[in-house]
Design a protein around this motif. Structure first.
Motif, PDB file in Angstrom:
ATOM      1  N   GLN A  73      65.738  50.470 -57.764  1.00 39.45           N
ATOM      2  CA  GLN A  73      65.290  50.068 -56.426  1.00 39.45           C
ATOM      3  C   GLN A  73      65.294  51.267 -55.485  1.00 39.45           C
ATOM      4  O   GLN A  73      64.372  51.435 -54.681  1.00 39.45           O
ATOM      5  N   ARG A  76      62.330  53.481 -56.241  1.00 35.61           N
ATOM      6  CA  ARG A  76      61.085  52.847 -55.792  1.00 35.61           C
ATOM      7  C   ARG A  76      60.991  52.882 -54.271  1.00 35.61           C
ATOM      8  O   ARG A  76      59.910  53.138 -53.719  1.00 35.61           O
ATOM      9  N   LEU A 100      62.364  45.914 -50.052  1.00 35.22           N
ATOM     10  CA  LEU A 100      63.347  46.936 -50.424  1.00 35.22           C
ATOM     11  C   LEU A 100      64.098  47.467 -49.209  1.00 35.22           C
ATOM     12  O   LEU A 100      65.303  47.743 -49.284  1.00 35.22           O
TER      13      LEU A 100
END
Length: 129
Positions: A73, A76, A100
């Motif tokens: 995560q 990304r 996110l």
């Protein structure tokens, strides 16, 4: 649906809200409600079931104080933020970036409160020392 509450504000804050409300030709309660709504980030509903930090063991508090975003995560999120800054973020990536960012912000808040609790319990030294 709305919930009515009573709060005590410092005089200066109320006066600022009152002046703004007059300028905008609105009532103070509406101005304050909108201000709170716009300034408070959304929190996922499943987080409302978290135990208060005061109810956690020392070990659990210390674990939360070291909380990190999942590596996939985090990578990304960095990638999407780079694309956003470069102006190359695809239309379908906006919602992924928002999700996110929300996960990151919620984790950061949880980590900060755990650090505070750990210091309060004497598990960690204050950062200012």
């Amino acid at each position: 649906m709305s919930t009515e509450i009573t709060i005590t504000l410092p005089d200066e804050v109320y006066q600022r809200a009152e002046r703004f409300a007059r300028l905008a030709n609105r009532d103070v309660a509406g101005v304050l409600a909108d201000t709170i709504q716009l300034s408070m980030p959304p929190v996922r509903a499943d987080l409302s079931e978290l135990e208060p930090l005061s109810a956690l063991s020392d070990k659990q508090v210390l674990t939360l104080a070291e909380l990190q975003m999942e590596p996939e995560q985090d990578a990304r999120l960095s990638e999407l933020l780079d694309r956003q800054q470069a102006g190359t973020l695809a239309e379908n990536e906006h919602s992924e970036l928002q999700t996110l960012m929300q996960i990151y912000q919620e984790g950061l808040l949880r980590k900060a409160t755990a650090l505070s609790e750990a210091v309060k319990r004497g598990l960690l030294a204050p950062l200012s020392q």
